[in-house]
Design an enzyme around this catalytic site. Sequence first.
Site, short mmCIF file in Angstrom:
data_model
loop_
_atom_site.label_atom_id
_atom_site.label_comp_id
_atom_site.label_asym_id
_atom_site.label_seq_id
_atom_site.Cartn_x
_atom_site.Cartn_y
_atom_site.Cartn_z
N GLU A 404 0.79 -1.23 0.00
CA GLU A 404 0.00 0.00 0.00
C GLU A 404 0.83 1.28 0.00
O GLU A 404 0.65 2.14 0.87
CB GLU A 404 -0.96 -0.01 1.19
CG GLU A 404 -1.89 -1.19 1.16
CD GLU A 404 -3.04 -1.09 2.18
OE1 GLU A 404 -2.97 -0.23 3.07
OE2 GLU A 404 -3.99 -1.89 2.05
N GLU A 493 -5.88 -8.70 0.28
CA GLU A 493 -6.45 -8.47 1.62
C GLU A 493 -7.92 -8.16 1.47
O GLU A 493 -8.31 -7.35 0.61
CB GLU A 493 -5.79 -7.26 2.31
CG GLU A 493 -4.43 -7.51 2.88
CD GLU A 493 -3.88 -6.29 3.63
OE1 GLU A 493 -4.66 -5.47 4.16
OE2 GLU A 493 -2.64 -6.17 3.68
C1 GCB Z 1 -4.58 -2.83 5.27
C2 GCB Z 1 -3.16 -3.05 5.62
C3 GCB Z 1 -3.00 -3.93 6.85
C4 GCB Z 1 -4.02 -3.53 7.90
C5 GCB Z 1 -5.41 -3.75 7.33
C6 GCB Z 1 -6.52 -3.33 8.31
O1 GCB Z 1 -4.92 -2.45 4.16
O2 GCB Z 1 -2.41 -3.57 4.56
O3 GCB Z 1 -1.71 -3.76 7.34
O4 GCB Z 1 -3.85 -4.23 9.10
O5 GCB Z 1 -5.56 -2.97 6.17
O6 GCB Z 1 -6.95 -4.16 9.10
O7 GCB Z 1 -6.88 -2.16 8.29
#
Ligand code: GCB
Length: 583
Positions: A404, A493
């Site tokens: 990101e 994700e």
């Molecule tokens: C994301 C990140 C990750 C966070 C996740 C969240 O996009 O890559 O590091 O922990 O979201 O839970 O917000």
Amino acid sequence: MIKPQSNHLRQTRSLDGFWNFKRDKDGIGEARNWFLGFDSECEIAVPGSWNEQRTDLEQYFGIAWYSQTFVAHSSWQEHGVSVHFGSVQNHAKVWLNGTLVGTHEGGSLPFQCDLSRCIVPGKENLLVVQVDASINPWDLPPARIATNAKNEGFHNSNPSVTYDFFPYGGIPRPVSLQVTPTRESIDKIRVDTGLNLESKTAKVGITVTVKDSTACSVEVRIEKAAATAALDSHGVATLYIDIANPRLWDLKTPELYVAEVTLLKDDQAIDHYRQTFGIRTIEVVGNSLKLNGKTVFLRGYGKHEDFPVLGRGLSLPLIARDFDLLKWTGANSFRTSHYPYAEEWYEFADRHGILIIAETPMVGLCERLFESDDIKAKALKLVRDMVDRDHHHPSVIMWSVANEPWIESQKGTDFIKALLSEARSQDSSRPVTYVAHNGIEINAACRDCDIVSVNRYGGWYDYPGDIETGTAYLGKVLDNFHSTFGKPILLAEFGADAIPGEHSLPSIMFTEEFQADIIEAQILAAESRDWVIGTHVWAFSDFKTGQSITRAVRNHKGIFTRDRLPKMAAHCIRRIWTETGQA
Ligand code: GCB
């Protein structure tokens, strides 16, 4: 650098255990000669992060000193002796008996310091390490420059880091001495395997770099085949060995080979190393990812090195348990979000047929960092160091150079492209990617990826509480990335927080039902697109973060709790992934 090893010529001595520890709140320990020894404040276990070992260290993010003594064997006078740190979080300075023997920047890759010149054989030696875990906006990963700065990660947390995980401090991975018969010793081994699937032959190239010598030769044996070559003027030799009908490394048959590397001087073996590797191909063909020529669909998770009390500290039982749970859910892969993990994770994956997307520690990158040439040089080095350490693992199928990055300019695009091209130039045998968020407009660098990886939380951060609209939105985002860049897509994700024990009917946010429902809907939505090559749920287990109004004690997006108990989503994923075939 190679991981310490014991064999018939090399010895290792573990320095793991309780080390003396002292905080250096004013940062004046060096001026006070603490490298010659200091009054210990307490004992801290290595490997382990210091934060959860003592209540008063939980929120300590600064400099601390560690010391340990060891008695050197009297024969070590003639030997090569070095100390190897699996990692020190984040920066380290190392002294032996008061002499500075090495420094290292960055908290997730190993380093070693040569002790040969100042070790005292037969006597007690004092090893002192200054560990700097300060919250620094110019580290990789960086802290925020101001608590409310925009576009520097989206979690306004305390401590003010740009990323969503806890900035642990300490010595989280093993420390050991490596003793070689002489100072002339094997320093680096690179194994490249060229496999021709049609002719069923493999050409294995082994490049050996030797320290403190050019007057030696190298012999390599792989089972019955052998090759020998003299070192060149840089102390390097490359040898090739052909293997007919190789046993391929694959998910169900994770076959491994060992390259037996021997350093010879005047026909005498003066060093030896056993380097494990595997033979397989991994490539993108059209819209699919092929392992040994067969399509493989990635099912798995983003993870963290995180567990109660250990922090980021290495625990072998935890590795065994996580792989057991991973397989129980029907997963076949994970990403080392958001940094390189301890080598033991990759070794276990090599032996047990799990695929890894290996990620650099570059998370929370933003414009002010893209503008610095110094940061760029450090970032490129991190890519090289990661590939250097991990290229021989057959389980590693892809390099992710960043998570990101918040790109707002051409400079940012160029920065990420430079990282991708560095990874590719270090290793052309694996696909490269970075994990994108936001829209396609700021992600022009995706054009340079072999696979476009996308994070999206439809129904959570976008359209909160509305799984149907959130899932439709996720689908549109994936369609958009695919039609713009024309590359296969990894949904890297997606998910939702679930506080264990919270239930509701109908399902609402933060309940176990909601998490299970959203994950199921989005796995199905993603898998219905034939150019999606995998779905990685965020996250494998709950994990510790900084304090923030968006985090109730920790990030609860795990499908397992922080101590690895299953939530409803774990059972749901197991049902989907084990009942619908390939794992
Ligand atoms: C994301 C990140 C990750 C966070 C996740 C969240 O996009 O890559 O590091 O922990 O979201 O839970 O917000």
